[in-house]
Design a protein around this motif. Structure first.
Motif, PDB file in Angstrom:
ATOM      1  N   ASN A 199       0.894  -1.144  -0.108  1.00  0.00           N
ATOM      2  CA  ASN A 199      -0.127   0.100  -0.009  1.00  0.00           C
ATOM      3  C   ASN A 199       0.797   1.194   0.080  1.00  0.00           C
ATOM      4  O   ASN A 199       1.717   1.228   0.787  1.00  0.00           O
ATOM      5  N   TYR A 200       0.698   2.233  -0.993  1.00  0.00           N
ATOM      6  CA  TYR A 200       1.424   3.308  -1.128  1.00  0.00           C
ATOM      7  C   TYR A 200       0.695   4.762  -0.885  1.00  0.00           C
ATOM      8  O   TYR A 200      -0.401   4.737  -1.552  1.00  0.00           O
ATOM      9  N   SER A 201       1.044   5.593  -0.068  1.00  0.00           N
ATOM     10  CA  SER A 201       0.323   6.617   0.451  1.00  0.00           C
ATOM     11  C   SER A 201       1.072   7.885   0.341  1.00  0.00           C
ATOM     12  O   SER A 201       1.846   8.388   1.606  1.00  0.00           O
ATOM     13  N   PRO A 202       1.209   8.640  -0.677  1.00  0.00           N
ATOM     14  CA  PRO A 202       1.825   9.869  -0.680  1.00  0.00           C
ATOM     15  C   PRO A 202       1.023  11.143  -0.198  1.00  0.00           C
ATOM     16  O   PRO A 202      -0.243  10.807  -0.089  1.00  0.00           O
ATOM     17  N   GLU A 203       1.447  12.091   0.461  1.00  0.00           N
ATOM     18  CA  GLU A 203       0.669  12.792   1.268  1.00  0.00           C
ATOM     19  C   GLU A 203       1.220  14.340   1.387  1.00  0.00           C
ATOM     20  O   GLU A 203       2.464  14.469   1.259  1.00  0.00           O
TER      21      GLU A 203
END
Length: 366
Positions: A199-203
């Motif tokens: 799971n990849y999450s840029p923010e």
């Protein structure tokens, strides 16, 4: 017989002598008070070098203001400890709510927790599916994973100096963050130990430190900080296992006291076209926000938190996670870590399948 001139000289010398004695006594008293304040720093924060340093800095600032001001402050050692606690509480140190904290783009910090655990799931998702991505392929998963998370953030801009004079906001920082969760079927030797999911999450996050004017009772519900963020999360898979969604959120943070903090974050999912939506019913399972209650012990060697999600519907689909961090060594960052999660959304691919997962291992940061 003394003349008037001699009397004036005697009086002037006596006055100068008296004034010198007063000044020397004041300096001695101030020195003693400063020593007591420094001793308070050493005793109250003997097990926490970072908070002890903040305490020393606070004493230095007080006594740089002059003896009179220092004497007022040093007469209340408890107030000194309270000031240090306010500046080094979980929210303050996690989000650098002190506008004077100096950070650079290359200063990477932990965002969410970084950890690696040996994990067990009671209900692995062998046939993941969604309303828009039907699937019949059985992955025949093992109940055990090696589960790890990498989560970092860096300050992109310190906007604190650009703030206009106001009584509400005292710090503003723009952060860039990235979080990755991975689930590795390392115990499935017969299947060549595949990766179950990433799971990849840029923010992107705008973080504001807030003031409570005069601390009146009507302002006690006001948060100590606000985060306005936008986050994209996906697993980078091809159909039918592709899952993704994007959200805008507003997160409030309350430092309830020296040991407890609360984070509450409602979010709004950014709509996608019907053809591109991998998981059109994800809000039904993942809900519309989350809340995190955290506790730290006095020495900052142990921390525990509970995370809650719920869809706030009659079918009551939710998620709860308990985790504990314990720092047995003198290292400032490495900790033992244990977690227990139950409900929907343990991973993005599992957003619509409930399971209970337990893991134990090590964590870095907080």
């Amino acid at each position: 017989m003394l003349n008037l001139s001699n009397l004036r000289i005697v009086f002037l010398r006596s006055f100068i002598f008296f004034a010198c004695c007063v000044v020397l006594q004041a300096k001695a008293a101030t020195t003693s008070e400063m020593q007591n304040a420094l001793r308070t720093c050493q005793t109250e924060f003997s097990d926490d070098a970072s908070r002890r340093l903040v305490c020393f800095d606070e004493v230095a600032q007080q006594y740089a203001s002059g003896p009179a001001v220092a004497a007022i402050h040093s007469s209340k050692q408890a107030a000194l400890v309270k000031t240090v606690d306010a500046k080094t509480g979980y929210l303050a140190r996690k989000w650098h709510l002190n506008a004077q904290d100096e950070l650079h783009f290359t200063d990477l910090e932990s965002h969410q927790l970084n950890y690696i655990v040996a994990a067990y799931s009671n209900n692995p998702n062998d046939v993941p599916t969604s309303p828009s991505r039907p699937n019949t392929q059985d992955r025949d998963l093992n109940n055990n994973d090696l589960h790890f998370q990498i989560s970092l953030k860096t300050q992109l801009l310190n906007l604190s100096d650009w703030l206009p004079e106001n009584q509400w906001v005292h710090s503003a920082r723009l952060w860039g963050a990235y979080t990755q969760q991975s689930f590795w079927q390392v115990y499935s030797a017969s299947q060549s130990r595949p990766m179950r999911d990433h799971n990849y999450s840029p923010e992107l996050i705008l973080s504001l430190g807030l003031n409570k004017p005069g601390e009146p009772k009507q302002w006690t519900v006001m948060p100590d900080m606000l985060n306005l963020g936008v986050v994209h999360e996906s697993n980078g898979r091809s159909e039918p296992l592709s899952r993704s969604w994007s959200r805008v959120y507003l997160q409030g943070g309350w430092q309830l006291n020296d040991r407890y903090s609360l984070l509450f974050r409602p979010w709004w999912r950014i709509p996608e076209s019907k053809s591109n939506d991998d998981n059109p019913d994800i809000s039904k399972y993942m809900g519309y926000g989350d809340a995190v209650l955290r506790w730290d012990n006095e020495a900052n060697t142990t921390a525990a938190s509970v995370t809650l999600r719920n869809n706030l519907r009659s079918d009551n689909k939710g998620y709860v996670k308990f985790d504990v961090q314990y720092k047995p060594l003198k290292s400032e960052s490495v900790r033992f870590y244990a977690m227990l999660a139950s409900g929907y959304g343990v991973s993005l691919l599992d957003y619509n399948q409930a399971q209970t997962m337990f893991g134990i291992g090590f964590a870095i940061g907080e």
